[in-house]
Design an enzyme around this catalytic site. Structure first.
Site, short mmCIF file in Angstrom:
data_model
loop_
_atom_site.label_atom_id
_atom_site.label_comp_id
_atom_site.label_asym_id
_atom_site.label_seq_id
_atom_site.Cartn_x
_atom_site.Cartn_y
_atom_site.Cartn_z
N LYS A 1 0.85 -1.21 0.00
CA LYS A 1 0.00 0.00 0.00
C LYS A 1 0.88 1.26 0.00
CE LYS A 1 -2.98 2.59 3.11
NZ LYS A 1 -4.15 2.80 2.23
N GLU B 1 -21.55 12.51 13.51
CA GLU B 1 -20.70 11.31 13.65
C GLU B 1 -19.20 11.61 13.80
OE1 GLU B 1 -21.70 8.24 10.75
OE2 GLU B 1 -23.80 8.86 10.75
N ARG C 1 -6.12 -0.05 -1.22
CA ARG C 1 -7.04 0.11 -0.10
C ARG C 1 -7.24 -1.21 0.64
NH1 ARG C 1 -10.50 4.04 0.84
NH2 ARG C 1 -10.25 5.87 -0.46
N CYS C 2 -7.20 -1.10 1.97
CA CYS C 2 -7.40 -2.28 2.80
C CYS C 2 -8.47 -1.98 3.84
CB CYS C 2 -6.12 -2.64 3.55
SG CYS C 2 -4.74 -2.94 2.46
N HIS D 1 -19.29 11.27 -3.61
CA HIS D 1 -17.94 10.74 -3.86
C HIS D 1 -17.13 11.68 -4.73
CE1 HIS D 1 -20.65 7.40 -2.97
NE2 HIS D 1 -19.64 6.95 -2.26
N1 GLN Z 1 -24.39 7.19 8.43
C1 GLN Z 1 -23.21 6.84 7.68
C2 GLN Z 1 -22.49 8.12 7.25
O1 GLN Z 1 -23.11 9.07 6.99
C3 GLN Z 1 -23.55 6.02 6.49
C4 GLN Z 1 -22.33 5.55 5.75
C5 GLN Z 1 -22.60 4.58 4.63
O2 GLN Z 1 -23.70 4.40 4.19
N2 GLN Z 1 -21.60 3.93 4.12
O3 GLN Z 1 -21.30 8.14 7.13
#
Ligand code: GLN
Ligand code: ZN
Length: 761
Positions: free
Chosen positions: A19, A492, A523-524, A702
């Site tokens: 990596k 989060e 990626r791992c 993304h």
């Molecule tokens: N609640 C997660 C976030 O917002 C959902 C992530 C995901 O679906 N991969 O990061």
């Protein structure tokens, strides 16, 4: 007597050397020679670690992906990378990731190119680069990479068995965008395979392993016929072919597999043990039978004594024709348990990573050659470790088992049907039409990561860490209020990973330090190890969520990871059905849901990002999986009052085939990925009247690009053709943790404006 071999070894390195080497090369920080030298060094180390086997895989090492390697071996490159400067490896990385390494001297031609599409390798979490076929596809042999690795192995005295992806699986894995019948390409492909096999034979190769894992899937008559055609055409080549199937039993493909004209057949004898007796009857008397008896997909020690009980009569019957190996390539497990001094010693004693799995294989070989007494001490130690695992109070918790036994369908049933709940929720939540929300996470800034790692290292006291996270929550709440979002999230900040965060707080989970498994390219992922009955000692998210709710009058969504995702992204127990483990996880999450509700959280989102990934390879087994997976979701989610709104989130783009199961989850709101596929996946909703509310992601998180208000209005209008306006929510297609605030704010501003425009219309 018995022959020992291996199908493939993890290439990333025990410390993820590959990596770091790749990423530094791509950034232009280290030269090509350093990357080549690292590759050679890793191969040498890995061959040494496989010493003592009769046949060792060669060609399984890859700088990115073994399917892409096969494409290059077959001279099959997408047209769009032709005409660039550089050599084969430059083009290889162009297809893999859109660009080769950073060459400032070629700014024009190296600006980048569309990377090849990536998709999951069978039912694993490994992603391969999809071969691109069209009517004009041709193949020409380029054996240089394979021959170089072969020469390297032979120079080191390795008993080399080159590994190839079989022609039929190769075609099955690719896509023909122009609608070309892929099987029509077989006759162009086979001469190149024949040439390759003869080239290998000329280098002194005796055995070639050809992987055809599609034998573990349901095959139509045309694909069965393709296998027969292929191996009849290759049988005149001057090497012995070991045809390898793995990732599941052969079932109805047994007869076909047994009669293909090859010198040997490898099968997955972990999941397909029941095939073996029938195969003994079917296999022609000259054929080698390779049994994959060590689980290459999971991390548990093998019960060697029980395995020998089963193997000894087979060895007596098959004699020299019996080969033994792991069930599949060891690519899918971590490299070395010896790198894990921090794991609890009792749990460590139950585990085997790639190197330990090969130790088990050698031990089996010795027991079969010399008799069990020759390895009596090792067998006794293995038996003692397994007995300790079976008896461990950390594994078996009567109160958890009693709770599972007490599960009834009523626990997974909301009190009232959706229409009743929706009406109640509308009066309580007072949301506008086209309500706006996000999927949960906000940017994970360097400051957040620093605080979390300092806290984990013990360098930041708990109170200071809590204050730092609360400040992040307060910041994200302020931003969301300023944006005018309708349903807020806490962001989060405290989560590193949506599975790890919960795993770390649940009893029954262990975490390795270096248990990395390649996911794609450099990626791992490091899947947690679920070893015991799942117990939730205390609330996991309630403190953060109630704090966030205390800062705003808008509804704050509680944010949880669902049981099926926790299961599918972990290494899980092999001593009970996955369905039961999933029920235990569901009970733990259910307790969290109910506690959030009790604490005044009115909307709770339970992410099931990995529900689709658990689908079995064979369609015939889908209903059984979906039954228990959906039941687990219902069990965790549906204990709430009618007024509490349950959301779920899934980031896939293929829904057509599972839409009924998704509807049966009965979440009040589901948010899904749709922007990249231009709402294509909403086709599913054309033929199926989805009963509850849906938030089709209106922009692709993304990409760093900022979506326009107009593009999002257009996408929602498209969705509106299939779904009633009062069922629609407006949200991005996934969490925002990988983005930066300066990308997120304008994007969400435009999204809120789009919702306002829709309301006004
Ligand atoms: N609640 C997660 C976030 O917002 C959902 C992530 C995901 O679906 N991969 O990061
Ligand atoms: Zn997502």
């Amino acid at each position: 007597m018995v022959t020992l071999h291996n199908l493939g070894f993890p290439r990333i390195g025990a410390q993820r050397e590959l990596k770091f080497g790749l990423e530094s090369y791509w950034k232009g920080e280290s030269p090509r020679q350093a990357l080549q030298a690292l590759g050679a060094q890793l191969r040498q180390t890995h061959w040494q670690q496989q010493a003592g086997l009769d046949w060792v895989p060669v060609g399984d090492f890859s700088f990115y992906d073994q399917v892409l390697d096969m494409s290059f071996t077959l001279g099959h490159l997408p047209e769009r990378v032709q005409g660039f400067h550089g050599d084969v490896l430059d083009n290889y990385f162009r297809v893999a990731r859109g660009r080769s390494a950073g060459h400032a001297e070629h700014p024009g031609c190296c600006a980048g190119v569309a990377a090849g599409e990536m998709t999951k390798w069978f039912d694993t979490n490994y992603h391969y680069i999809v071969p691109e076929f069209s009517a004009s596809t041709t193949f020409t042999l380029d054996a240089s990479r394979l021959l170089a690795q072969l020469a390297e192995a032979q120079a080191q005295g390795v008993r080399a068995k080159p590994v190839l992806i079989g022609p039929v699986t190769y075609l099955a894995l690719g896509k023909a965008k122009d609608g070309t019948d892929k099987l029509a390409l077989l006759e162009r492909l086979l001469p190149v395979y024949a040439q390759l096999l003869d080239t290998l034979a000329a280098q002194g190769v005796q055995w070639v392993q050809i992987d055809e894992p599609i034998l573990a899937t349901e095959l139509g008559a045309d694909w069965q016929h393709a296998l027969t055609t292929a191996y009849h055409q290759l049988k005149s080549c001057r090497v012995n072919i070991l045809l390898a199937s793995y990732f599941g039993p052969l079932l109805d493909n047994k007869y076909l597999a047994a009669h293909l004209p090859v010198a040997g057949l490898h099968i997955d004898a972990v999941s397909g043990r029941d095939d073996v007796l029938a195969l003994l009857g079917l296999l022609p008397a000259h054929k080698v039978l390779s049994l994959g008896v060590i689980d290459g997909r999971n991390v548990w020690k093998t019960d060697l004594t029980a395995l020998l009980d089963w193997l000894e009569p087979l060895a007596a019957r098959l004699g020299e024709r019996l080969w033994l190996a792991p069930s599949c390539s060891l690519l899918h497990v971590p490299v070395d348990l010896a790198s894990e001094p921090q794991l609890a010693p009792d749990i460590c004693a139950w585990l085997a990573f790639a190197r330990q799995k090969l130790d088990e294989l050698r031990l089996l070989g010795q027991a079969l050659h010399q008799g069990r007494q020759a390895v009596a001490a090792e067998l006794a130690a293995n038996a003692a470790d397994l007995a300790a695992r079976r008896a461990s109070p950390r594994v078996h918790r009567p109160e958890v088992q009693a709770a599972v036994a007490a599960i009834t369908p009523a626990l997974g049933q909301r009190h009232s049907p959706y229409a009743v709940r929706a009406a109640l929720q509308a009066t309580q939540l007072q949301l506008p039409p086209y309500p706006t929300t996000t999927i949960g996470s906000f940017p994970q800034t360097p400051e957040i990561r620093r605080a979390r790692s300092a806290f984990k290292r013990g360098a930041l006291p708990a109170a200071a860490y809590q204050a730092a996270m609360q400040a992040e929550i307060a910041h994200s709440v302020r931003e969301q209020e300023a944006l005018g979002l309708d349903v807020l999230v806490h962001g989060e900040a405290e989560r590193n990973d949506m599975v790890e965060y919960f795993g770390e707080q649940l009893e029954g989970y262990a975490f390795s330090q270096f248990g990395w498994v390649q996911s794609y390219g450099s990626r791992c992922v490091k899947p947690p190890i679920l070893f015991g009955d799942i117990h939730r000692p205390q609330a996991m998210t309630v403190g953060w969520s109630t704090y966030a709710q205390s800062l705003t009058d808008k509804p704050m969504k509680g944010m949880l990871t669902g049981p099926v995702t926790l299961l599918n992204w972990s290494f899980v127990r092999d001593d009970q059905p996955r369905a039961v483990t999933c029920q235990q996880l569901a009970l733990a999450i259910r307790a969290e849901v109910l506690e959030l509700e009790k604490a005044g959280i009115r909307i709770i989102q339970i992410d099931e990002a990995a529900l689709r990934e658990g689908l079995p390879l064979r369609h015939s087994q889908w209903p059984a999986y979906l039954d228990w997976a959906v039941a687990s979701f219902r069990l965790c989610a549906n204990g709430v009052h009618d007024a509490t709104q349950i959301h779920t989130h899934m980031c896939y783009s293929e829904f057509n085939d599972i839409i009924a199961a998704i509807a049966h989850m009965d979440a009040d709101v589901i948010t899904i990925e749709t922007s990249r596929s231009h709402m294509e996946l909403l086709d599913a909703f054309e033929h199926f009247e989805y009963p509850n509310a849906i938030g089709p992601g209106v922009y692709d998180i993304h990409s760093p690009n900022i979506p326009t208000q107009d593009s999002m209005v257009q996408l929602m209008r498209q969705a509106g053709r299939r779904i009633a306006a009062n069922q629609l929510w407006v949200n991005p297609d996934c969490g925002l943790k990988t983005r930066q605030w300066n990308e997120v704010l304008p994007a969400l501003r435009a999204m809120v404006a789009a919702a306002q425009a829709l309301r006004a219309a």
